[in-house]
Design a protein around this motif. Structure first.
Motif, PDB file in Angstrom:
ATOM      1  N   ILE A   1       0.838  -1.188   0.000  1.00  0.00           N
ATOM      2  CA  ILE A   1       0.000   0.000   0.000  1.00  0.00           C
ATOM      3  C   ILE A   1       0.881   1.248   0.000  1.00  0.00           C
ATOM      4  O   ILE A   1       1.757   1.396   0.837  1.00  0.00           O
ATOM      5  N   ASP A   2       0.595   2.087  -0.962  1.00  0.00           N
ATOM      6  CA  ASP A   2       1.401   3.300  -1.094  1.00  0.00           C
ATOM      7  C   ASP A   2       0.802   4.389  -0.223  1.00  0.00           C
ATOM      8  O   ASP A   2      -0.265   4.922  -0.517  1.00  0.00           O
ATOM      9  N   LEU A   3       1.494   4.726   0.876  1.00  0.00           N
ATOM     10  CA  LEU A   3       0.939   5.722   1.788  1.00  0.00           C
ATOM     11  C   LEU A   3       1.718   7.032   1.712  1.00  0.00           C
ATOM     12  O   LEU A   3       1.665   7.853   2.611  1.00  0.00           O
TER      13      LEU A   3
ATOM     14  N   VAL B   1     -11.758  -2.394  -2.119  1.00  0.00           N
ATOM     15  CA  VAL B   1     -11.471  -0.994  -2.470  1.00  0.00           C
ATOM     16  C   VAL B   1     -10.120  -0.905  -3.171  1.00  0.00           C
ATOM     17  O   VAL B   1      -9.989  -0.264  -4.222  1.00  0.00           O
ATOM     18  N   LEU B   2      -9.129  -1.594  -2.623  1.00  0.00           N
ATOM     19  CA  LEU B   2      -7.797  -1.540  -3.242  1.00  0.00           C
ATOM     20  C   LEU B   2      -7.824  -2.130  -4.651  1.00  0.00           C
ATOM     21  O   LEU B   2      -7.213  -1.613  -5.575  1.00  0.00           O
TER      22      LEU B   2
ATOM     23  N   GLY C   1       2.656  10.817   0.169  1.00  0.00           N
ATOM     24  CA  GLY C   1       1.899  11.953  -0.357  1.00  0.00           C
ATOM     25  C   GLY C   1       0.658  12.276   0.448  1.00  0.00           C
ATOM     26  O   GLY C   1      -0.235  12.962  -0.045  1.00  0.00           O
ATOM     27  N   ILE C   2       0.560  11.770   1.663  1.00  0.00           N
ATOM     28  CA  ILE C   2      -0.597  12.094   2.486  1.00  0.00           C
ATOM     29  C   ILE C   2      -0.190  13.155   3.491  1.00  0.00           C
ATOM     30  O   ILE C   2       0.825  13.019   4.182  1.00  0.00           O
ATOM     31  N   HIS C   3      -0.976  14.225   3.561  1.00  0.00           N
ATOM     32  CA  HIS C   3      -0.628  15.322   4.444  1.00  0.00           C
ATOM     33  C   HIS C   3      -0.808  14.933   5.896  1.00  0.00           C
ATOM     34  O   HIS C   3      -1.600  14.048   6.227  1.00  0.00           O
TER      35      HIS C   3
ATOM     36  N   TRP D   1      -3.740  12.471   7.885  1.00  0.00           N
ATOM     37  CA  TRP D   1      -3.475  11.376   8.825  1.00  0.00           C
ATOM     38  C   TRP D   1      -4.259  11.592  10.114  1.00  0.00           C
ATOM     39  O   TRP D   1      -4.887  10.670  10.634  1.00  0.00           O
TER      40      TRP D   1
ATOM     41  N   LEU E   1      -9.406   0.362  -6.912  1.00  0.00           N
ATOM     42  CA  LEU E   1      -8.520   1.501  -7.147  1.00  0.00           C
ATOM     43  C   LEU E   1      -7.375   1.138  -8.088  1.00  0.00           C
ATOM     44  O   LEU E   1      -6.828   2.006  -8.762  1.00  0.00           O
TER      45      LEU E   1
END
Lengths: 138, 777, 134
Positions: free
Chosen positions: B595-597, B702-703, B599-601, B605, B706
């Motif tokens: 899972i690529d996490l 969901v994954l 680029g999440i601000h 989080w 996506l």
């Protein structure tokens, strides 16, 4: 819950909320808002009033049984659909009228009538539930 | 007139049966008998045509893309059966009219019998195996209706269901066999299969197909160990027993074997299975007849014997055997139909058919007695009856059998000894000896009830003395159809000179008389009743145990799944969801667990963690109000997500709804006490595992979605048309009130209904429930 | 952000299922609320996420000039939120009504519609037994 502070605040807030509700409703076609949101705000206004002054007074103020309001809402929505059929289009196809008022071009269409229906259903539903529950308290 | 018309005519008349019963009253049987008689005469007109070696084909397209046609095939075998069905049927209508004259439900009897007659005619005439199967099942259904005719008696209902289940499940097996057969031969028409017998017997599916088809034939023709339903079927009114359960329906299995023997017969498997099942049924059935004193039961078991004999002969399949089949079928239909009717007449007049309580009726019922005795002589195989010729041929056939000739001839003789004794029982016991007082005042039966036995028994003599009336035409052609060799010629005669068969006949007759004389003594002995219990009742008990097993299994599994606890329903559903969707996910897609996490601000989080934490708090909360507070936190956080990800309408709606939710909950929960359910840790762990599995599956779904490229087709359409067509700049609102207004309309209707429902629950519920407290809910 | 939300959705679904499997009817209703929130997020996420560009057409333009968030899931979720509210209100009032009628919010004791099997012993608070006597 008959608190003076709440009642005073409500007297002030209630018209503001109602106007805000109409504002959200009418701008809904071009900006965030619309029948669902406007309806929820409108319902909140009456709920607040009911909490402050009791349901009896609020019902008088509303002049209409919330259940009847639900019925009117559905009728409005249905009429907007039937209008399309009268014009020879499929059910719920938008019908528009254009006119110029004070120099600016305006348009009114059947989706607005539909949205009025949504507004009335949401207000009616919320008030029907909450009034009934509040009256159950007493 | 066409063959199709003849079948449909009988079906059509069936519907007028009840009406005829009303209008013709006591003559209704005679009136309705006109129809089968007309069809009989019409078919009799074919005798010369068929005797010249012609066959008649008739076909109507039915379901063309499946190759199912309503097609008919008339040759010697079909014609003989058609004549038996309509001929005996004519007398059954007359007899039934007399036998059930005082029954108010006689209209239903006419309907069911005619329905059966049409179906049976369809079975013996059908060429397409699917049409044959449909007619076959129709005979099972009409037999069910007729056995259960006295539906107010539990015994009748049970026997009817038993017969239906046994023949119906056999029929299903047969359908499977038919489908295999049609795949093997590439056709559904029996007449086209005749040339494919080589392919069939070499085919790797042959044995499986054979067993399936034989299951259908054996259950229908009451072969051991399925024979038990036939004595049970004696719960039907006697005309029905005479018609369905001796002369016609039970012979459908024999007919099917005869019809298909050129296609699927002649192999080693066929010879062994069919011959031995037939021989065993013949022997067991013949002796079971002697364990009973009910006239109909005696006749029923002797019918089992006859069906066994026919099956055995078909298994042998050589020249003598097929001749014997043809003669025996005709002979048996004549004498057994007559005897059943006689038994019914005795029952009708004397009020009982238990031979321990009837005797000496010959003085009061001379005609019935005479015809009963003639028919019984034919059954015993006494010269110069047709039954004699039939039995001689059976012996000849057994003597020249290709497998176990010694066993087969011994079995045949032993079985016929018992049959001679049974014939003596049904002919002598009721009619001879001292006249006893009976329940009813006995007098001779009306014309309608003795004309049938009269014709049938007299024909037994006529055909016996003058065999040339039938041997060159019907019998030859029927035997030729069974053997699959059109050139076969049959010549029947009473006297063949002194040969082994004749010596055996004499021996059989003498022994049979001997057995009859000691019958009273051995009938009730422990040993003989034990034989009945094992061979007669045993398979029946086996059937009942299986049926009870199925029912109790159904009850157990119903109780297991539908236990009244919503929780367990959900657990079952969710477990299957996890298993099925999980299996599909892992077998059909490549779910990447990386899972690529990135680029999440930081604030995203935070919101995600707050949502999860609030939801956990809602689960852990000790009281409803705390849970709702936690729920509110989660809801507002979700609305923040909507704000962040460009959905201002959603954010506003979510905030307003959360607010109203809190007000609602506050209004309701103050009335409901705090409740802590005592749940065991183990069930919490179980629920936790299920819940976690469902959650994992949803995340994986969901994954997986996506991972698929997004198709902006719909999005672009709405964006391009929102202002140009619908004059709105808020695309979400335009979708709601214009593009998808019908959806929205449905949704506000739901809201409206929910509002009415809530209002009803609160306001109306009070008056409805509380007034009638303690009475109903 | 989508993968993170996928996990959040999974956790919310798991928690809601756990609640729905409880005996306390109030907790079941709370589970339903969490479930509808989770499903809303699911629909929203599957339409892909975009930061800070609401699906509005700027004044003076007839089509969006720059990238915009997917409006269709938003429309679906908007009605779903309101419907979820309707469902919640109904479920909550049903719970309340059930409590005033049956006298319990323990789902195991509510056996009016599913009578006891032969030989089954129902909990003492169940209304079924009293019903049978009257």
């Amino acid at each position: 819950m008959k608190s003076v502070i709440l009642q005073t605040a409500t007297r002030l807030l209630f018209p503001l909320l109602l106007i805000f509700s109409l504002f959200l409703f009418f701008r809904g076609h071009n900006e965030p808002g619309g029948g669902f949101i406007g309806g929820l705000v409108g319902a909140s206004a009456f709920v607040l009033f009911a909490i402050a002054f009791g349901t009896e007074v609020t019902r008088k103020l509303l002049r209409m049984d919330p259940r009847v309001m639900v019925g009117w809402g559905l009728l409005f929505a249905l009429i907007s659909g039937i209008m399309s059929m009268m014009a020879g289009d499929s059910f719920f196809t938008g019908q528009w009228v254009f006119f110029t008022l004070f120099g600016s071009e305006l348009y009114v269409g059947s989706p607005l009538i539909f949205d009025i229906g949504v507004y009335l259903v949401v207000v009616g539903f919320t008030l029907a539930v909450i009034f009934a529950l509040e009256e159950e308290d007493n | 007139m066409t063959i199709l018309f003849s079948v449909l005519l009988i079906f059509a008349v069936a519907f007028f049966g009840p009406m005829a019963a009303k209008y013709f009253k006591t003559y209704s049987g005679w009136a309705l008998a006109v129809v089968p008689f007309a069809v009989f005469v019409w078919f009799a007109g074919f005798i010369p045509v068929i005797s010249d070696g012609n066959v008649i084909n008739e076909s109507y397209v039915w379901v063309s893309f499946l190759g199912v046609n309503m097609s008919f095939y008339l040759d010697g075998l079909s014609l003989m059966f058609a004549l038996i069905v309509t001929g005996v049927g004519t007398f059954i209508m007359i007899y039934g009219g007399g036998y059930l004259a005082s029954d108010p439900n006689i209209g239903r009897f006419y309907f069911s019998v005619l329905l059966f007659m049409g179906s049976m005619l369809g079975v013996v005439l059908a060429d397409n195996i699917i049409s044959l199967f449909i007619f076959w099942e129709l005979t099972s259904i009409s037999s069910y209706l007729l056995i259960g005719y006295k539906h107010d008696k539990e015994d009748s209902r049970k026997s009817a269901l038993q017969a239906l289940l046994v023949t119906g499940s056999g029929g299903l097996a047969m359908l499977a066999g038919f489908i295999l057969l049609s795949i093997m031969t590439g056709t559904m028409e029996i007449s086209e299969m005749f040339s494919e017998s080589g392919i069939v017997s070499e085919h790797p599916w042959y044995l499986g197909m054979l067993i399936l088809v034989l299951l259908g034939a054996f259950t229908k023709s009451a072969q051991f160990p399925f024979h038990f339903w036939l004595p049970g079927a004696m719960a039907a009114p006697t005309p029905v027993s005479a018609y369905l359960h001796s002369a016609t329906m039970v012979k459908a299995g024999v007919y099917l074997l005869a019809r298909l023997s050129p296609v699927i017969g002649g192999t080693i498997e066929w010879t062994y299975i069919v011959t031995l099942f037939g021989a065993v049924t013949m022997l067991i059935g013949a002796w079971l007849a002697l364990a009973h004193t009910d006239l109909k039961k005696v006749l029923a078991y002797s019918t089992v014997m006859a069906l066994g004999t026919l099956t055995m002969l078909l298994g042998m399949g050589h020249e003598y055997a097929v001749q014997a089949v043809a003669v025996f079928i005709l002979g048996h239909s004549l004498y057994k139909g007559a005897l059943f009717m006689v038994a019914g007449t005795v029952d009708h007049e004397a009020g009982t058919r238990d031979i321990r309580f009837i005797s000496g009726l010959r003085k009061t019922m001379p005609l019935t007695a005479t015809f009963g005795c003639i028919a019984a002589l034919s059954m015993a195989g006494f010269a110069p009856m047709l039954g004699f010729i039939g039995k001689e041929l059976v012996y000849e056939a057994a003597l020249s059998a290709s497998i176990f000739p010694l066993f087969l001839i011994t079995a045949a003789v032993l079985a016929n000894v018992a049959v001679v004794a049974s014939s003596a029982i049904v002919a002598i016991r009721p009619f001879f000896g001292e006249y006893k007082e009976h329940e009813k005042h006995v007098h001779e039966a009306p014309l309608s009830m003795w004309i049938g036995p009269a014709f049938l028994s007299v024909l037994s003599i006529v055909f016996g003395i003058l065999p040339f009336l039938i041997d060159g035409s019907i019998i030859t052609k029927a035997a030729a159809s069974i053997a699959g060799t059109p050139e076969l010629v049959v010549s029947l005669s009473l006297w063949h000179g002194i040969n082994t068969a004749l010596i055996l006949s004499v021996l059989t007759f003498a022994s049979g008389v001997g057995v009859y004389l000691v019958w009273n003594k051995f009938r009730d002995t422990k040993g003989f009743q034990g034989y009945d219990r094992w061979m007669g009742e045993g398979p029946k008990n086996g059937y009942e145990n299986i049926l009870a097993g199925i029912l109790s299994f159904a009850a157990v599994q119903t109780r297991f799944f539908q236990n009244g606890y919503l929780r367990y329903y959900l657990l079952t559903l969710l477990s299957f969801f996890v298993l099925l969707v999980g299996f599909t996910l892992f077998s059909q897609t490549n779910v990447s667990l990386l899972i690529d996490l990135t680029g999440i601000h930081f604030y995203e989080w935070t919101i995600a963690i707050v949502i999860v934490a609030a939801a956990f708090a809602a689960v852990m909360a000790g009281s409803g109000l705390v849970a709702i507070a936690a729920l509110g936190v989660a809801g507002y956080s979700i609305s923040l997500l909507y704000v962040l990800f460009s959905a201002p309408d959603l954010a506003i709606t979510q905030v307003l709804v959360e607010t109203l939710t809190v007000i609602l909950v506050a209004l309701v929960l103050i009335h409901i006490p705090k409740f802590t359910a005592t749940t065991s840790t183990s069930s919490k762990v179980r629920d936790g595992i299920i819940a976690a599995s469902v959650g994992t599956i949803v995340t994986l779904i969901v994954l997986a979605v996506l991972a698929v490229d997004f198709d902006p087709f719909m999005t672009d359409y709405f964006a391009e048309n929102s202002y140009t067509v619908a004059y709105g700049r808020n695309i979400v609102n335009v979708i709601l009130v214009d593009f998808r207004a019908l959806d929205t309309f449905g949704e506000i209707v739901v809201i409206g209904v929910a509002g009415v429902g809530v209002y009803g629950l609160i306001k109306l519920g009070k008056s409805l429930f509380r007034k009638e407290e303690g009475k109903t809910v | 952000m989508e993968p993170l939300l996928a996990i959040v959705i999974g956790i919310l679904v798991a928690l809601s299922i756990f609640l729905i499997l409880r005996k306390n009817l109030v907790r079941v209703v709370i589970g339903i609320v969490i479930l509808s929130n989770a499903v809303n997020l699911l629909i929203f996420t599957l339409g892909r996420l975009d930061r800070g560009i609401p699906p509005l057409i700027p004044a003076g333009e007839s089509v969006p000039v720059e990238a915009f968030a997917n409006p269709l899931p938003q429309a679906l979720v908007l009605t779903a939120i309101v419907i979820g509210f309707g469902l919640f209100a109904f479920a909550l009032v049903l719970t309340y009504r059930a409590y005033t009628e049956v006298g319990t919010i323990n789902v195991d004791d509510m056996r009016v519609a599913e009578p006891a099997y032969k030989g089954e012993v129902l909990p003492e608070t169940a209304i079924t037994e009293e019903e049978d006597k009257s």
